[in-house]
Design an enzyme around this catalytic site. Structure first.
Site, short mmCIF file in Angstrom:
data_model
loop_
_atom_site.label_atom_id
_atom_site.label_comp_id
_atom_site.label_asym_id
_atom_site.label_seq_id
_atom_site.Cartn_x
_atom_site.Cartn_y
_atom_site.Cartn_z
N GLY A 11 0.84 -1.21 0.00
CA GLY A 11 0.00 0.00 0.00
C GLY A 11 0.86 1.24 0.00
O GLY A 11 0.54 2.27 0.60
N GLY A 14 -0.33 4.78 -0.61
CA GLY A 14 -1.46 5.23 0.19
C GLY A 14 -1.07 6.28 1.23
O GLY A 14 0.08 6.72 1.30
N ILE A 16 -0.98 6.29 4.69
CA ILE A 16 -0.05 5.96 5.78
C ILE A 16 1.38 5.89 5.23
O ILE A 16 2.32 6.45 5.82
CB ILE A 16 -0.43 4.62 6.45
CG1 ILE A 16 -1.78 4.76 7.16
CG2 ILE A 16 0.66 4.16 7.42
CD1 ILE A 16 -2.31 3.47 7.74
N SER A 17 1.52 5.25 4.09
CA SER A 17 2.87 5.06 3.54
C SER A 17 3.51 6.38 3.14
O SER A 17 4.74 6.48 3.08
CB SER A 17 2.82 4.11 2.35
OG SER A 17 2.41 2.84 2.80
N GLN A 112 -0.75 -12.47 0.29
CA GLN A 112 0.53 -11.92 0.76
C GLN A 112 1.22 -12.85 1.75
O GLN A 112 2.45 -12.91 1.80
CB GLN A 112 0.33 -10.51 1.32
CG GLN A 112 -0.07 -9.56 0.18
CD GLN A 112 -0.19 -8.11 0.58
OE1 GLN A 112 -0.05 -7.76 1.74
NE2 GLN A 112 -0.48 -7.27 -0.40
N VAL A 129 -0.79 -3.71 9.48
CA VAL A 129 -1.45 -2.45 9.84
C VAL A 129 -2.86 -2.41 9.24
O VAL A 129 -3.80 -1.91 9.84
CB VAL A 129 -0.60 -1.25 9.35
CG1 VAL A 129 -1.33 0.07 9.57
CG2 VAL A 129 0.75 -1.23 10.06
N GLY A 130 -3.00 -2.95 8.02
CA GLY A 130 -4.29 -2.91 7.31
C GLY A 130 -5.38 -3.58 8.13
O GLY A 130 -5.17 -4.64 8.72
N ASN A 131 -6.54 -2.98 8.18
CA ASN A 131 -7.63 -3.46 9.05
C ASN A 131 -8.52 -4.51 8.39
O ASN A 131 -8.67 -4.49 7.18
CB ASN A 131 -8.49 -2.26 9.47
CG ASN A 131 -7.87 -1.51 10.62
OD1 ASN A 131 -7.35 -2.11 11.55
ND2 ASN A 131 -7.93 -0.18 10.57
N ASP A 159 -3.06 2.41 19.51
CA ASP A 159 -3.98 2.46 20.66
C ASP A 159 -3.19 2.71 21.95
O ASP A 159 -3.61 3.49 22.81
CB ASP A 159 -4.75 1.14 20.77
CG ASP A 159 -5.36 0.74 19.43
OD1 ASP A 159 -6.29 1.42 18.99
OD2 ASP A 159 -4.88 -0.23 18.82
N HIS A 187 -7.56 -4.71 17.86
CA HIS A 187 -7.52 -3.30 17.43
C HIS A 187 -8.92 -2.97 16.91
O HIS A 187 -9.17 -2.98 15.70
CB HIS A 187 -6.46 -3.10 16.34
CG HIS A 187 -6.50 -1.71 15.75
ND1 HIS A 187 -6.27 -0.57 16.50
CD2 HIS A 187 -6.78 -1.28 14.51
CE1 HIS A 187 -6.39 0.49 15.72
NE2 HIS A 187 -6.72 0.09 14.52
P1 NAD Z 1 -5.19 4.29 1.68
O1 NAD Z 1 -6.44 3.90 0.98
O2 NAD Z 1 -4.74 5.70 1.64
O3 NAD Z 1 -3.98 3.41 1.12
C1 NAD Z 1 -4.07 2.03 0.98
C2 NAD Z 1 -3.23 1.66 -0.22
O4 NAD Z 1 -3.20 0.24 -0.31
C3 NAD Z 1 -3.80 2.19 -1.55
O5 NAD Z 1 -2.81 2.94 -2.23
C4 NAD Z 1 -4.17 0.91 -2.31
O6 NAD Z 1 -3.95 1.03 -3.71
C5 NAD Z 1 -3.21 -0.09 -1.68
N1 NAD Z 1 -3.60 -1.49 -1.82
C6 NAD Z 1 -4.84 -2.01 -1.84
N2 NAD Z 1 -4.78 -3.33 -2.04
C7 NAD Z 1 -3.48 -3.65 -2.12
C8 NAD Z 1 -2.79 -4.87 -2.34
N3 NAD Z 1 -3.42 -6.03 -2.51
N4 NAD Z 1 -1.43 -4.84 -2.37
C9 NAD Z 1 -0.78 -3.68 -2.22
N5 NAD Z 1 -1.37 -2.50 -2.03
C10 NAD Z 1 -2.72 -2.47 -1.97
O7 NAD Z 1 -5.32 3.74 3.17
P2 NAD Z 1 -4.43 4.13 4.44
O8 NAD Z 1 -5.03 5.32 5.10
O9 NAD Z 1 -3.00 4.13 4.07
O10 NAD Z 1 -4.76 2.89 5.39
C11 NAD Z 1 -4.33 1.58 5.05
C12 NAD Z 1 -4.93 0.56 6.01
O11 NAD Z 1 -4.41 0.77 7.32
C13 NAD Z 1 -6.45 0.63 6.15
O12 NAD Z 1 -6.97 -0.70 6.19
C14 NAD Z 1 -6.66 1.33 7.48
O13 NAD Z 1 -7.90 1.02 8.05
C15 NAD Z 1 -5.51 0.72 8.26
N6 NAD Z 1 -5.10 1.44 9.48
C16 NAD Z 1 -4.74 0.68 10.57
C17 NAD Z 1 -4.32 1.29 11.74
C18 NAD Z 1 -3.93 0.47 12.95
O14 NAD Z 1 -3.74 1.07 14.03
N7 NAD Z 1 -3.77 -0.85 12.89
C19 NAD Z 1 -4.24 2.68 11.81
C20 NAD Z 1 -4.61 3.44 10.68
C21 NAD Z 1 -5.04 2.79 9.52
C1 LMR Z 2 -7.26 3.87 13.59
O1 LMR Z 2 -7.34 3.30 14.69
O2 LMR Z 2 -7.08 5.10 13.48
C2 LMR Z 2 -7.29 3.03 12.34
O3 LMR Z 2 -7.53 1.68 12.64
C3 LMR Z 2 -8.25 3.56 11.33
C4 LMR Z 2 -9.68 3.30 11.74
O4 LMR Z 2 -10.43 2.73 10.95
O5 LMR Z 2 -10.05 3.68 12.86
#
Ligand code: NAD
Ligand code: LMR
Length: 324
Positions: A11, A14, A16-17, A112, A129-131, A159, A187
């Site tokens: 990702g 995206g 976060i990255s 993956q 990280v992805g939810n 958290d 989470h």
């Molecule tokens: P975003 O939509 O800005 O970016 C996600 C990126 O992933 C996009 O560029 C998309 O093209 C890419 N992607 C989708 N499928 C893919 C695949 N199969 N392989 C590679 N890349 C792929 O989202 P974001 O804001 O960067 O958030 C990403 C994830 O992190 C979300 O699921 C979000 O809910 C999660 N998140 C988790 C936490 C945590 O505390 N665990 C915190 C924040 C966000």
């Molecule tokens: C967060 O905790 O900020 C991330 O998991 C994004 C969400 O969906 O809340």
């Protein structure tokens, strides 16, 4: 100079990255003396955007960056990876719970997991990280039979950091004064932020805050912080998520300063039987984490820990077909 390590980020184009890749490249994760090779994965339609990110990474002229690989092939992105940060997944929008993403995102993590199994370093450290992060990590791990399940972790450090900030603000102290914070479980909105073992500048936190604030403000605020960010920003947390991912990986690799929270395979500790990825209090040293044992739990804690465990078992049941 040390040999470079390979860091895969999914990702990578995206939100976060856009913070994460630059901070890793500048040495925030593994230190200012550790050269890195960035291996960036995106889906095919996002490759052009990813190319823009690579251009910007190059334009920073980071001394530690030895090479950058940008690809839509997971086998290439995970080739010999020492660290894998699995960020790529759909984020939730207003009114959704993270588990609503299970259907959309779960398939990504089985593919993956297999690609990590076939290509990554045998010592790879994986952070999902992805939810919904815990269950996605479980899916990835189950699809990587040649890797130790303990190599797969999910992020509850955001958290944990949120809880530190809330308690520090409430008590008029600094986050660095708070020790012994724990996030148990998922989470998600069932997570249990526990201050029973917490001290603030040496004083038990429970003596500094009212029980009513703890149960009816602190716990729900930490549980709902992700939703509050989405409401305020119109998008889910990004820079703070990236920062916590760096904290998680840095501590795992280089050692933690006391107790931190990591979602890791349950092993029966505190009555949480194996089969789910559950957030525990851990300490890290020498590249390994260890669950902090022997903490006393009252009935309130046991009930909260069970509720979040139950949710994780329900999530597991919903993706059983992807667990290999
Ligand atoms: P975003 O939509 O800005 O970016 C996600 C990126 O992933 C996009 O560029 C998309 O093209 C890419 N992607 C989708 N499928 C893919 C695949 N199969 N392989 C590679 N890349 C792929 O989202 P974001 O804001 O960067 O958030 C990403 C994830 O992190 C979300 O699921 C979000 O809910 C999660 N998140 C988790 C936490 C945590 O505390 N665990 C915190 C924040 C966000
Ligand atoms: C967060 O905790 O900020 C991330 O998991 C994004 C969400 O969906 O809340």
């Amino acid at each position: 100079m040390k040999d470079p390590v390979r860091i895969a980020i999914t990702g990578a184009a995206g939100n976060i990255s856009y913070s994460l890749a630059f901070r890793i490249a500048s040495g925030d994760m593994l230190g200012k003396d550790q050269p890195v090779i960035l291996q960036l994965l995106e889906i095919t339609p996002a490759l052009e955007a990813l190319n823009g990110v690579v251009m910007e990474l190059n334009d920073c002229a980071f001394p530690l960056v030895q090479d950058i690989v940008a690809t839509d092939d997971a086998n290439v992105a995970f080739k010999d990876a020492d660290y894998a940060l699995l960020v790529g997944a759909r984020p939730r929008g207003p009114g959704m719970e993270r588990k609503d993403l299970l259907e959309a995102n779960a398939a990504i993590f089985s593919v993956q997991g297999k690609a990590l199994n076939d290509n990554a370093s045998r010592d790879v450290k994986v952070l999902v990280v992805g939810n919904p992060a815990n269950t996605n990590a479980l899916i990835a791990s189950c699809n990587a039979p040649d890797l130790d399940p303990g190599q797969f972790t999910a992020m509850t450090r955001l958290d944990h950091n949120r809880a530190l900030a809330q308690l520090a603000q409430k008590t008029g102290k600094h986050v660095t004064d708070v020790e012994g914070m724990i996030i148990w479980g998922n989470h998600s909105a069932t997570q249990y932020p526990d201050i029973a073992h917490c001290k603030v500048a040496g004083t038990p936190a429970a003596e500094l805050v009212e029980r009513d604030w703890y149960e009816n403000t602190f716990i729900p605020d930490v549980q709902q912080r992700g939703a509050a960010i989405i409401k305020a920003r119109g998008a889910s947390s990004a820079a703070s998520a990236a920062s916590s991912a760096i904290d998680h990986m840095r501590d795992w690799a280089l050692g933690s300063n006391g107790i931190v929270s990591m979602a890791i395979p349950a092993d029966g500790s505190y009555g949480i039987e194996p089969g789910i990825i559950y957030s525990y209090p851990v300490v890290c040293q020498n590249g390994a984490y260890e669950i902090v044992q022997g903490l006393e739990l009252d009935d309130f804690s046991k009930q909260k820990m069970k509720a979040t465990e139950d949710e994780l078992r329900q999530e597991r049941a919903a993706v059983e077909h992807l667990l290999g």
